[in-house]
Design a protein around this motif. Structure first.
Motif, PDB file in Angstrom:
ATOM      1  N   ILE A   2     -60.814  82.004  60.357  1.00 37.33           N
ATOM      2  CA  ILE A   2     -61.674  83.129  61.382  1.00 37.33           C
ATOM      3  C   ILE A   2     -61.228  84.408  60.100  1.00 37.33           C
ATOM      4  CG2 ILE A   2     -59.966  84.953  62.218  1.00 37.33           C
ATOM      5  CD1 ILE A   2     -57.733  83.498  62.735  1.00 37.33           C
ATOM      6  N   VAL A   3     -63.402  85.149  60.547  1.00 36.08           N
ATOM      7  CA  VAL A   3     -63.295  86.149  59.996  1.00 36.08           C
ATOM      8  C   VAL A   3     -63.203  87.478  60.689  1.00 36.08           C
ATOM      9  CG1 VAL A   3     -65.542  87.122  59.033  1.00 36.08           C
ATOM     10  CG2 VAL A   3     -64.275  84.720  59.032  1.00 36.08           C
ATOM     11  N   ALA A   4     -62.595  88.678  59.829  1.00 34.77           N
ATOM     12  CA  ALA A   4     -62.421  89.749  61.332  1.00 34.77           C
ATOM     13  C   ALA A   4     -62.628  90.950  60.585  1.00 34.77           C
ATOM     14  CB  ALA A   4     -61.390  89.287  61.515  1.00 34.77           C
ATOM     15  N   LEU A  42     -58.911  79.317  55.931  1.00 27.93           N
ATOM     16  CA  LEU A  42     -59.694  80.092  55.821  1.00 27.93           C
ATOM     17  C   LEU A  42     -58.926  81.625  57.156  1.00 27.93           C
ATOM     18  CD1 LEU A  42     -60.646  82.026  53.860  1.00 27.93           C
ATOM     19  CD2 LEU A  42     -62.999  81.150  54.295  1.00 27.93           C
ATOM     20  N   LEU A  43     -58.723  83.225  55.698  1.00 28.16           N
ATOM     21  CA  LEU A  43     -58.313  84.258  57.167  1.00 28.16           C
ATOM     22  C   LEU A  43     -59.733  84.504  56.307  1.00 28.16           C
ATOM     23  CD1 LEU A  43     -57.917  86.220  58.856  1.00 28.16           C
ATOM     24  CD2 LEU A  43     -55.799  86.814  57.090  1.00 28.16           C
ATOM     25  N   VAL A  44     -60.718  85.231  56.513  1.00 29.72           N
ATOM     26  CA  VAL A  44     -61.643  85.967  55.994  1.00 29.72           C
ATOM     27  C   VAL A  44     -61.225  87.605  56.781  1.00 29.72           C
ATOM     28  CG1 VAL A  44     -64.176  86.950  54.946  1.00 29.72           C
ATOM     29  CG2 VAL A  44     -63.032  84.601  55.029  1.00 29.72           C
ATOM     30  N   TRP A  67     -56.667  83.628  52.114  1.00 28.48           N
ATOM     31  CA  TRP A  67     -57.090  85.262  52.601  1.00 28.48           C
ATOM     32  C   TRP A  67     -57.934  85.605  51.384  1.00 28.48           C
ATOM     33  CZ3 TRP A  67     -53.086  89.366  53.459  1.00 28.48           C
ATOM     34  CH2 TRP A  67     -53.461  91.033  54.094  1.00 28.48           C
ATOM     35  N   LEU A  68     -59.080  85.578  51.565  1.00 32.38           N
ATOM     36  CA  LEU A  68     -60.473  86.387  51.011  1.00 32.38           C
ATOM     37  C   LEU A  68     -59.894  87.885  51.721  1.00 32.38           C
ATOM     38  CD1 LEU A  68     -62.741  87.207  49.109  1.00 32.38           C
ATOM     39  CD2 LEU A  68     -64.476  85.444  51.363  1.00 32.38           C
ATOM     40  N   ASN A  69     -60.364  88.603  51.119  1.00 28.79           N
ATOM     41  CA  ASN A  69     -60.337  90.407  51.642  1.00 28.79           C
ATOM     42  C   ASN A  69     -61.849  90.884  50.953  1.00 28.79           C
ATOM     43  OD1 ASN A  69     -59.367  92.501  53.450  1.00 28.79           O
ATOM     44  ND2 ASN A  69     -58.843  93.129  51.093  1.00 28.79           N
TER      45      ASN A  69
END
Length: 389
Positions: A277-279, A301-303, A334-336
């Motif tokens: 997910i890229v948000a 993966l959450l971005v 989680w990549l922020n």
């Protein structure tokens, strides 16, 4: 095949969303082939809208005075002028200084034009904050700053003594009020109180009596501010309709967000793993809430980019998780991504040690442009693709 779900942020509507999603798909696909990009457009069905056609909007009042009007009087509005001075209390002095003649050596025995106002500033400094007590603290510091400011002498050379006293009084008053605004003071004085202080300070600085109201008289400043004010009044409804989805989307999600999360869960349920997910912005809040509340093992993966999710968590406003509860184990890596110039981007690593990787990206844009520049930044796509499953 990795599926990449792209979630937009606040205020995005069609046709803008299709262009945004297309740009994102092109950006990630250029660095890695074989990706399945799946857009999640929640703005159309779940975004805020003025359901009654804008019935909540107050009617526009006044058009502001014309640029050649002599100053505020009954019915006049100098609000835009003061907005300029709150942003830069020395704006009038700078305009006056720009119109002064080049400095020349004074004849023997002559008095520098700024000598009188400097002497009066010294007397005013001895009184501390008292002469502007109804505004709040800060007058003494403003007086000291003005007395030492390099614009004072050239402004004095181009202004009559009365005008210099009034410009200096507005500069001091604007500095005090700007200080209140900078510290988010809960009380800011009304214009009548502000104008009374300007009149009092102008008299102390040597201006002759002209009545209680002393308006912003600089022609150049008035031309700029009045034109801006009239333009805003003319476009008030258009501005509101353009801007309200951004704030309205946040408020609507925080009060009625389950439908948005349900739509995301249904979308992900139909995808084969692995899923990323890229948000962006509010989209990051939606994604995180969904992952916290519902284990979705296919999401690896959450971005988030320009996300306020860490701030909402720390301030106790994130719907799914209240500080200091830890991030559930089922939430994926989680990549922020954040831009230091984006005032709507926040850090997560300090709140969730070992669970979030914060990476700074630089769009070389000021805020608010920095908040919308992630998807034209090649660095952003590189960081995302490097971590895709």
């Amino acid at each position: 095949m990795t599926a990449v779900v792209f979630i937009h942020g606040t205020g995005v509507r069609e046709p803008g969303f299709s262009a945004l999603a297309g740009r994102f798909a092109a950006g990630v696909s250029a660095l890695r082939g074989g990706l399945r990009v799946v857009p999640y457009y929640w703005g159309g069905a779940h975004g805020a809208a003025l359901a009654a056609g804008g019935a909540s909007l107050p009617p526009a009042t006044g058009t502001g005075r014309g640029p050649l009007a002599p100053g505020p009087g009954p019915g006049d509005d100098d609000t835009a002028d003061w907005a300029v001075l709150y942003a830069d209390p020395y704006a009038e002095l700078a305009l006056a200084a720009a119109g002064s003649a080049p400095a020349e050596e004074l004849p023997p025995g002559s008095v520098p034009p700024d000598l009188r106002v400097r002497a009066r500033l010294a007397d005013l400094l001895a009184e501390g904050d008292g002469p502007a007590a109804e505004l709040g603290p800060g007058l003494a510091r403003a007086v000291a700053d003005l007395a030492a400011h390099p614009l004072l002498a050239p402004a004095a050379a181009s202004l009559a003594p009365d005008d210099l006293a009034e410009v200096a009084a507005r500069c001091l008053t604007a500095q005090v009020v700007a200080g209140l605004l900078d510290t988010d003071a809960p009380l800011v004085p009304v214009g009548v109180t502000r104008d009374a202080v300007v009149g009092r300070l102008a008299a102390v600085l040597g201006a002759s009596a002209r009545g209680a109201e002393r308006g912003v008289r600089s022609l150049a400043l008035r031309v700029a501010s009045s034109a801006a004010s009239r333009a805003v009044v003319r476009r008030r409804r258009a501005l509101t309709e353009a801007a309200h989805p951004a704030a309205g989307d946040v408020l609507r999600y925080l009060s009625r967000g389950e439908a948005v999360r349900a739509g995301l869960r249904a979308l992900i349920a139909g995808l084969e793993p692995p899923v990323a997910i890229v948000a962006h912005s509010l989209g990051g809040i939606i994604a995180l809430d969904t992952l916290v509340l519902t284990p979705l093992p296919q999401v690896r993966l959450l971005v988030t980019a320009g996300s306020q999710a860490p701030f909402l968590y720390e301030s106790g406003s994130l719907p799914s998780l209240e500080h200091p509860a830890p991030l559930p184990a089922h939430v994926p890596d989680w990549l922020n991504l954040y831009d230091p110039r984006d005032l709507l981007s926040y850090l997560g690593a300090g709140l969730f040690p070992g669970r979030v990787t914060d990476i700074a990206v630089d769009s070389r844009q000021p805020f608010p442009a920095a908040h919308s520049a992630y998807w034209t930044n090649a660095e952003v796509y590189r960081h995302i693709v490097e971590r895709l499953p």
